[in-house]
Design a protein around this motif. Structure first.
Motif, PDB file in Angstrom:
ATOM      1  N   VAL A  79      36.092  39.819  40.935  1.00 23.07           N
ATOM      2  CA  VAL A  79      35.529  38.470  41.006  1.00 23.07           C
ATOM      3  C   VAL A  79      36.626  37.416  40.937  1.00 23.07           C
ATOM      4  O   VAL A  79      36.568  36.383  41.620  1.00 23.07           O
ATOM      5  CB  VAL A  79      34.505  38.257  39.871  1.00 23.07           C
ATOM      6  N   ALA A  80      37.645  37.662  40.132  1.00 25.44           N
ATOM      7  CA  ALA A  80      38.700  36.666  39.921  1.00 25.44           C
ATOM      8  C   ALA A  80      39.622  36.515  41.129  1.00 25.44           C
ATOM      9  O   ALA A  80      40.153  35.423  41.362  1.00 25.44           O
ATOM     10  CB  ALA A  80      39.523  37.036  38.690  1.00 25.44           C
ATOM     11  N   LEU A  81      39.821  37.570  41.894  1.00 22.76           N
ATOM     12  CA  LEU A  81      40.758  37.503  43.025  1.00 22.76           C
ATOM     13  C   LEU A  81      40.360  36.434  44.053  1.00 22.76           C
ATOM     14  O   LEU A  81      41.177  35.558  44.372  1.00 22.76           O
ATOM     15  CB  LEU A  81      40.875  38.879  43.681  1.00 22.76           C
ATOM     16  N   PRO A  82      39.145  36.461  44.603  1.00 21.66           N
ATOM     17  CA  PRO A  82      38.793  35.407  45.563  1.00 21.66           C
ATOM     18  C   PRO A  82      38.733  34.022  44.933  1.00 21.66           C
ATOM     19  O   PRO A  82      39.080  33.021  45.581  1.00 21.66           O
ATOM     20  CB  PRO A  82      37.423  35.845  46.090  1.00 21.66           C
ATOM     21  N   HIS A 137      31.416  40.763  28.536  1.00 27.25           N
ATOM     22  CA  HIS A 137      32.857  40.529  28.428  1.00 27.25           C
ATOM     23  C   HIS A 137      33.407  39.789  29.637  1.00 27.25           C
ATOM     24  O   HIS A 137      34.462  39.159  29.550  1.00 27.25           O
ATOM     25  CB  HIS A 137      33.588  41.858  28.237  1.00 27.25           C
ATOM     26  N   CYS A 138      32.702  39.865  30.776  1.00 27.95           N
ATOM     27  CA  CYS A 138      33.147  39.137  31.970  1.00 27.95           C
ATOM     28  C   CYS A 138      33.171  37.633  31.721  1.00 27.95           C
ATOM     29  O   CYS A 138      33.966  36.911  32.335  1.00 27.95           O
ATOM     30  CB  CYS A 138      32.233  39.444  33.154  1.00 27.95           C
ATOM     31  N   LEU A 139      32.303  37.153  30.839  1.00 24.84           N
ATOM     32  CA  LEU A 139      32.266  35.731  30.532  1.00 24.84           C
ATOM     33  C   LEU A 139      33.606  35.245  29.996  1.00 24.84           C
ATOM     34  O   LEU A 139      33.984  34.084  30.205  1.00 24.84           O
ATOM     35  CB  LEU A 139      31.158  35.457  29.508  1.00 24.84           C
ATOM     36  N   PHE A 140      34.337  36.122  29.316  1.00 23.19           N
ATOM     37  CA  PHE A 140      35.632  35.757  28.753  1.00 23.19           C
ATOM     38  C   PHE A 140      36.797  36.207  29.630  1.00 23.19           C
ATOM     39  O   PHE A 140      37.817  35.527  29.699  1.00 23.19           O
ATOM     40  CB  PHE A 140      35.773  36.385  27.356  1.00 23.19           C
ATOM     41  N   ALA A 145      41.425  35.935  33.906  1.00 22.73           N
ATOM     42  CA  ALA A 145      41.990  36.571  35.090  1.00 22.73           C
ATOM     43  C   ALA A 145      42.232  35.554  36.202  1.00 22.73           C
ATOM     44  O   ALA A 145      43.253  35.614  36.903  1.00 22.73           O
ATOM     45  CB  ALA A 145      41.073  37.689  35.576  1.00 22.73           C
ATOM     46  N   VAL A 146      41.296  34.608  36.379  1.00 23.79           N
ATOM     47  CA  VAL A 146      41.470  33.563  37.390  1.00 23.79           C
ATOM     48  C   VAL A 146      42.704  32.729  37.075  1.00 23.79           C
ATOM     49  O   VAL A 146      43.508  32.422  37.969  1.00 23.79           O
ATOM     50  CB  VAL A 146      40.217  32.670  37.472  1.00 23.79           C
TER      51      VAL A 146
END
Length: 265
Positions: A79-82, A137-140, A145-146
């Motif tokens: 998710v963070a890559l794009p 954990h994706c919320l944090f 990562a972005v």
């Protein structure tokens, strides 16, 4: 030169002392630990490790943790890559505000989201699943990562994108075959921090699981009983918990150094 080397050596020994003490305690019984101070185990026992590797409650705790940590790391990076690419290459209305908003989510304590996540996942049937903890954990991890990846991507010249398009590359082909290899250090650093946060986080992992997806950090609390804590067993579990993080650090150590050099870590 020897005097200069003395301070780093003492500092490293100071950092390694708690780890050594934990490992030494893992080879003792609880009675030996409480009996008094001893630098080395007088009688080495492997009963603590034998319990962990033979009791399904214990070894499934490690398996559950590895499953949701790996799942979270993959989701966060994908998710963070794009998103990071968009922030590093394009300018749009509210881009700086949106980027700041992402980081504010990372600043909030996990306790703020424990109850909302619990009610949400209970209503949709995700409670006590690996996916529940991974998504929480994706919320944090996604904002972190972005932020890391955006710094690495900003260091890649935009001319690389333009040259690839002139050569007839489609965006997916360019991104996977040319752009990603150029920021592999950033991907490694981001994956490391996502892995480590998800591995050590306890509150959400314990709140959103019960039995089927219970992590090792929550399982370690079962050492408490009316007779006290099983300190030897707790030390053995703690020792094994360090190993995955140490392995990840070994493989991404050079990438982390580059991240410090770029100012994003």
């Amino acid at each position: 030169m020897r005097k200069r080397a003395l301070i780093p050596i003492l500092y490293i020994l100071f950092l390694m002392l708690p780890i050594y003490w934990l490992v030494a305690m893992s080879f003792k019984t609880t009675n030996d630990i409480l009996a008094g101070f001893s630098l080395f185990p007088e009688e080495i026992t492997f009963d603590n490790y034998r319990t962990i590797f033979t009791d399904p409650t214990w070894y499934w705790g490690y398996i559950n943790s590895i499953i949701y940590v790996s799942l979270n790391t993959v989701i966060s990076i994908c998710v963070a890559l794009p998103a990071a690419y968009a922030f590093s290459r394009y300018r749009f209305l509210g881009d700086k505000q949106l980027f700041f908003w992402l980081l504010t989510n990372r600043m909030a304590p996990a306790a703020v989201f424990a109850l909302p996540f619990f009610q949400l996942y209970s209503s949709v049937g995700l409670f006590d699943t690996h996916l529940a903890v991974a998504l929480a954990h994706c919320l944090f991890n996604i904002p972190l990562a972005v932020w890391i990846l955006e710094g690495f991507m900003r260091g890649v010249p935009k001319e690389l994108d333009e040259t690839a398009y002139v050569d007839g590359y489609s965006f997916p082909r360019f991104f996977v075959t040319i752009f990603l290899p150029s920021i592999k250090a950033g991907v490694g650093v981001a994956a490391f921090f996502c892995f480590m946060f998800s591995w050590v986080e306890l509150l959400l992992a314990k709140t959103l699981t019960a039995v089927a997806a219970k992590p090792i950090a929550a399982t370690m609390t079962k050492t408490a009983s009316s007779a006290g804590y099983e300190l030897g067993l707790l030390a053995a579990a703690g020792t094994l918990t360090i190993i995955p993080g140490a392995i990840v650090i070994y493989f991404v150590r050079n990438y982390i150094a580059k991240g410090f050099a770029l100012g994003r870590v």
